[in-house]
Write an enzyme that holds these catalytic residues in place. Sequence first.
Site, PDB file in Angstrom:
ATOM      1  N   CYS A 126       0.791  -1.229   0.000  1.00 22.56           N
ATOM      2  CA  CYS A 126       0.000   0.000   0.000  1.00 22.56           C
ATOM      3  C   CYS A 126       0.823   1.280   0.000  1.00 22.56           C
ATOM      4  O   CYS A 126       0.285   2.370  -0.205  1.00 22.56           O
ATOM      5  CB  CYS A 126      -0.942   0.005   1.195  1.00 22.56           C
TER       6      CYS A 126
ATOM      7  N   HIS B  67      -9.580   2.705  -0.788  1.00 21.04           N
ATOM      8  CA  HIS B  67      -8.148   2.445  -0.627  1.00 21.04           C
ATOM      9  C   HIS B  67      -7.596   1.893  -1.935  1.00 21.04           C
ATOM     10  O   HIS B  67      -7.861   0.742  -2.303  1.00 21.04           O
ATOM     11  CB  HIS B  67      -7.953   1.450   0.515  1.00 21.04           C
TER      12      HIS B  67
END
Length: 786
Positions: A172, A346
């Site tokens: 991420c 996200h």
Amino acid sequence: MAFAIVGLGCRLPGGIVDLAGLWEALEAGRDLVGAVPEDRFEAARFVDTATARRGKSYTARGAFLADIAGFDADYFGISPREAAHMDPQHRLLLETAVEALDDAGIDPGTLAGSDTCVFVGISDFSYGGLQMLKSRRMNAYSMAGYAHSIAANRLSHFFDLRGPSMAIDTACSSSLMAVERACRELASGGSRVALAGGVNVLLNPSAFVGFSQASMLSKRGRCAAFSADADGFVRAEGAGVLVLKPLADALSDGDRIHGVIAGSGSNCDGRTVGLALPSAQAQENLLRQVYERAGITPDEVAYVEAHGTGTQAGDRTECAALGRVLGTARTVGPLPIGSVKSNVGHLEPASGMAGLLKALTVLRHGTIPASLHLEPLNPAIDFGGLGLEPVDRARPLLPGKERRFVGVNSFGFGGANAHVVVGPPPATPPRPRAETAGELPVIASGRSPQAAGEAARRLAARLVGSAPGEPVASVEAVESAGEAESGGADAFYDIAATAGVRRARHRYRRVALASSPHEAARILSGEGVTGEAVERGRVGLVFVGNGSQWAGMAADLLDADPVFRAEVDAVDAALAPRLGWSVVTQLRRPADEWGLEATEVAQPLLFAVQAGIVAVLRERGVKWTVALGHSVGEVAAAYAVGALTLTEAAWVIAERSRAQAATAGQGRMASAGLPPAEAERVLPRYPGLVVAAVNSARDVAIAGPVNQLKALGEELASRDVFFRLMDLDYAFHSPAMERIRSPLAAALAGLAPRGRTDALISAARSAAHPTSLSSTRRSPTNSPTG
């Protein structure tokens, strides 16, 4: 060392393709999470929202792009077969990279062969994995189409970039890590320009299942960062690419700067209680290092765009690190924090791009938009004691501070942390104002006529401040609203200069020559014509002959353009002694008094207008290599390239038109849709008719007795062949002109042009071959009646 963000391209959920679209969504508080599109996977087979089950996901919620299949492969020189085996993530990166360079006002051709580097954050392998299940469909393009390394290398290949080029997978934190690595490369001097970004596309239900089994996804389908109700993150897709330069270079190059990266850094958690569990201490160490190295105090940090995934462990750890380094050390109140994930989800490896783009909008608008789904705040996080304050409603960005920065935080579930600090563009000294008088060329281009038209519409919208696709307002409406003049002459000049000088100019182009933004927008969106450019072409002028004139032609230019008027006045001074009348006076008469049916009037007026237009083109910097003309247009062509002086050209025009006036009523002309060879076979049946001009391989002009022309017209009409009798009472370019050869030669006796004729292409036919075009370049005086 500071680095300027000079260009950006993006694709985010909700149809967001630029900073303006992102700001609109943030300001409106839009939650862009929705159900998985039907074209991704069959959710019913892999999702069970009622019960947590093995092999199933408990959610199919996410934030998705509207179109991941559409791709203009031809633009990138990629065959359809190869494109089909390209990961959509590669395609998105190509598109956003092109748009980022366009936004930066950088012609990609100027970077070819340079040390420009490319760093791309990417981690999802779904497309390649799905394709490999069908091994019989794999071909020579498969491995390159699926490999993550190619995601970066493809950009370097397409733009011919020679600097470091690599894909980065730190989960991420990948895209923010790509930005940090790009800054390191620029700081080392190894590259002078960098492309940095990230991409994520959700194609495989297996990842939903896997994250559900790890209890990482939100069952409610909401990224509720810092909330007591936070129950995991929401998967999302998108892409973003930034163009970076050292700040000093960007200022020297006159670049428009979106923001300045004042500091960046990265590290890793090392060993933690569990591989996927973050370390507050490692994040704290990184933050302290980045801000101390950049010389930025906690009071100068106006806002932090947190990683903020909405997981209980992640939110607590991140807030502890932010509070200990920045929050508790402040003297100007709690540190505002927020998360763009509450709006767009996200984006996993591309999430840093979304956060960085939000940071730029915060700096641009001086406002921190609210994060969504905050209430009730997580009681396990001591926001007050940590000096933090999640932003639950829009607020101004630390007013009154000369130095203010926004931090962007990111960490991967394997422990890789990255942090970037962004500041506003530097104030630049006033520059001399652009000249407000005169017209500017505004160019929109594309690799197809359709693309050029779309580019023109978008540029038109930019010029008047409306959204692409909206109709361009009328001049009156724009002027009354003040939109067209927002930014004044300097802004209009900058747009014209960027579009015409800095950006790439593609094969198909639409150009507006205008003196104001609203005029340029109107031409680009409605009146403009898309033309095709040549790679290394030259400009030639083509002048029309008798028959193209109309009453009122160019009369408005006499008052509207001083260059045109000055040239026509000069032509008038040269012609009047020979004609006994004034072309300027004639051009100003009412249209019904022009008398164009008389060739002794039409030809001088045509020449005057053509000479005036040439003067305007020359004054505006147009340069031509050759000129040619049809019939009387040859005189204007000779004057344009200096084969004849104005005095000589006026002499030819006056005597030619006077001599030909005597042939009125001795025949007419017609246009016929016949190839030249067929016309030669047909005309012997109609005595007196000749091919007067070869206009194309399928079109000729015919001259001769009017009764014979009408008879020919009846025959051709019966064969459904085009035929039109021209409104001319003269049989130009025919034997009817032979009777004036001697008197015209006598009238032009003594004419001895000394100008160069190498730039003049004559369209006159040789006497021996009346239907063949001459291949020689010569003065039109060699064929005075042609």
